[in-house]
Design a protein around this motif. Structure first.
Motif, mmCIF file in Angstrom:
data_model
loop_
_atom_site.group_PDB
_atom_site.id
_atom_site.type_symbol
_atom_site.label_atom_id
_atom_site.label_comp_id
_atom_site.label_asym_id
_atom_site.label_seq_id
_atom_site.Cartn_x
_atom_site.Cartn_y
_atom_site.Cartn_z
ATOM 1 N N SER A 302 -9.727 -10.657 5.832
ATOM 2 C CA SER A 302 -9.854 -9.738 6.971
ATOM 3 C C SER A 302 -8.617 -8.866 7.174
ATOM 4 N N TRP A 303 -7.483 -9.300 6.647
ATOM 5 C CA TRP A 303 -6.255 -8.530 6.868
ATOM 6 C C TRP A 303 -6.064 -7.405 5.859
ATOM 7 N N TYR A 307 -3.890 -3.879 6.134
ATOM 8 C CA TYR A 307 -2.762 -3.572 5.251
ATOM 9 C C TYR A 307 -2.948 -2.214 4.602
#
Length: 558
Positions: A302-303, A307
């Protein structure tokens, strides 16, 4: 009583319209009092700026929060990038080798691997060798043409600089007719070539070709009309370009440092691009149900999108900050040359500008780059919204937003000039810029627009002539046929990029010399007599002219 009134009126008018009046400060008005003793002078306002000058001494750090914010973005980008490269999933490209296990309700790797099938060998087609030979010949000619163009472009740019320094008038007046001849030639050439070609004649009917031909001729007529209307300004523009070329020729070290900074930016971008590629490999293989059946699919963490957003913002901010840093280095170097006395050493001017740009004023550059980044983003959003919300209201809003963004761009350019000269913070430099441009707005617009347009026209003409020469050589020395036009266009684009960079540097020099001239005029000094002899002929601002006329015509009330 009448004589006293006349004398006082004349004194007040002359004092208000004196040519030695400072540009950056607002002196207290001289009121015509009929009494023998005028009231005591009031204390100066806290917003009143002192006369500015080039800051040779050590400069304090300015706009530190924005430097820390930029550092936080850059460090976070590299930290999460390293994390993504270390923790990437090696199974991201082998999803097909996983299957759903109903006992564990998860995806597991197959125990048996399928045998490798030998790919069938296809015999080459009859014309494949000729096609390969033709493509390799085109690629070889393209590479050699671009390499030769890149090598020639460096001495070519220096030759243009020398010619603009010594023969500015001749270069401009010789290039002006080509502003019209080259478009006419291209317009007539494509019309005739399309008429002769049967394929183009079928796809592009004659009526549409005539319509485009007439439209291009109308545009050329508008260009001619602009030249005729602004002909009285050409001579002044020629002299301005000559002064800027002379200043740039005395600081040739900029041509070595500025490309090095650009190369450093690309080196800085390389690991970020690698991190963006590796970030997409962070995730896991999960089971997904579709129509009662389970499949194994790849799911990113999910990150990863966050990013991507962080890295892209950092790259855009870094690019705009580097552009502003280059403008800062140019302004600082040229300003130090301008305010130096004849015969003084200028060996450390470029080194000092670099030290100030990436030292005390790095926060100011980061803030300026952030503003430019925001302006570019808002402008892109506004341009993309024209199809989503059509109508008159949307058109008016887009015009207002574009006008506001153009004003920010214009003010930001001279703000960087002031910051490079004085070492002040961004907001302080912006206020000082406004105080200067408030009375010289038309002059600044004239310096920016007319000279830039003429320089761009000269570069386009020289590049077009070079592309025509390349096309003729390729036609005579090879059998490329229509591909020779493509190679000539690519050579033209490459030369445009190199010479466009040269014009960008020269534009910054013109702006810096203008600001230095305004500072000179504000202080009542003359550091470069040849610059004053040219810039003194700039158009007077309407605001200043109307204010002087209003003061001169205001009657005295006794």
């Amino acid at each position: 009583m009448g004589s006293t009134e006349d004398t006082t009126s004349t004194t007040y008018s002359d004092a208000s319209s004196s040519p030695t009046q400072p540009l950056l400060s607002n002196p207290a008005p001289t009121y015509p009092y009929p009494y023998p003793d005028p009231p005591p002078a009031s204390e100066p306002e806290p917003t009143q700026f002192l006369q500015i000058s080039y800051n040779y001494g050590p400069r304090p750090i300015k706009d530190l929060p924005f430097l820390l914010l930029f550092s936080l973005f850059a460090l976070s980008t590299f930290a999460f990038g390293i994390f993504s490269s270390v923790n990437r999933n090696p199974n991201s490209s082998s999803v097909s080798s996983f299957s759903y296990d109903s006992t564990t309700a998860s995806c597991v790797k197959n125990a048996t691997t399928s045998s490798t099938l030998r790919s069938p060998t296809f015999l080459p087609l009859p014309n494949s060798f000729a096609l390969h030979s033709s493509s390799s010949s085109l690629l070889k000619s393209l590479i050699w043409t671009l390499v030769i163009t890149l090598i020639i472009s460096v001495p070519f740019a220096f030759s243009v600089l020398v010619l603009l320094k010594h023969y500015t008038k001749q270069i401009v007046y010789v290039s002006l007719p080509f502003f019209v001849i080259v478009p006419i030639f291209v317009n007539v050439y494509w019309f005739v070539a399309c008429t002769v070609s049967s394929t183009c004649d079928e796809k592009f009917p004659l009526a549409y070709r005539i319509l485009v031909l007439v439209f291009v001729f109308v545009i050329i007529g508008v260009i001619v009309w602009i030249f005729v209307v602004n002909w009285h300004r050409i001579e002044l523009t020629v002299r301005i370009i000559g002064v800027a070329a002379d200043a740039l020729s005395r600081n040739l070290g900029l041509f070595g440092v500025l490309p090095a900074l650009t190369l450093g930016l690309f080196v800085y971008f390389v690991p970020i691009v690698v991190f963006l590629v590796l970030a997409r490999l962070n995730g896991k293989i999960v089971a997904r149900e579709e129509d009662g059946e389970y499949y194994c699919v790849w799911k990113q963490d999910s990150w990863v999108p966050a990013y991507y957003a962080l890295a892209i913002i950092t790259m855009f901010w870094s690019a705009t900050a580097m552009v502003e840093a280059q403008a800062y280095v140019i302004s600082g170097t040229i300003a130090r040359w301008y305010f130096s006395k004849d015969g003084s050493s200028l060996k450390r001017s470029l080194r000092s500008s670099l030290r100030n740009a990436f030292g005390p004023s790095s926060g100011t550059i980061c803030l300026s780059g952030l503003l430019i980044c925001v302006v570019r983003f808002v402008r892109a959003v506004v341009d993309n919204a024209r199809e989503d919300a059509p109508g008159m209201v949307n058109l008016i809003l887009r015009c207002c937003v574009n006008a506001l963004l153009a004003a920010i761009d214009f003010l930001n350019k001279f703000t960087i000039n002031f910051a490079a000269i004085t070492g002040e913070a961004y907001c302080t430099s912006a206020k000082m810029t406004y105080e200067l441009l408030r009375r010289n707005l038309l002059s600044a617009v004239f310096v920016e627009t007319v000279s830039t347009r003429i320089l761009a026209g000269i570069i386009l003409v020289l590049s077009a002539i070079y592309a025509i020469v390349v096309c003729v050589i390729l036609k005579a020395a090879s059998n490329l046929g229509v591909d020779s036009y493509f190679i000539a266009v690519m050579a033209w684009v490459l030369l445009i990029v190199v010479l466009g960079y040269f014009v960008h540097v020269l534009d910054n020099v013109i702006d810096t010399v203008y600001v230095c001239y305004a500072i000179d005029k504000d202080k009542g000094e003359v550091y470069k007599q040849d610059v004053h002899e040219v810039y003194v002929h700039l158009p007077i601002s309407r605001n200043s002219r109307s204010a002087s006329a209003l003061v001169a015509r205001t009657p005295l009330v006794v």
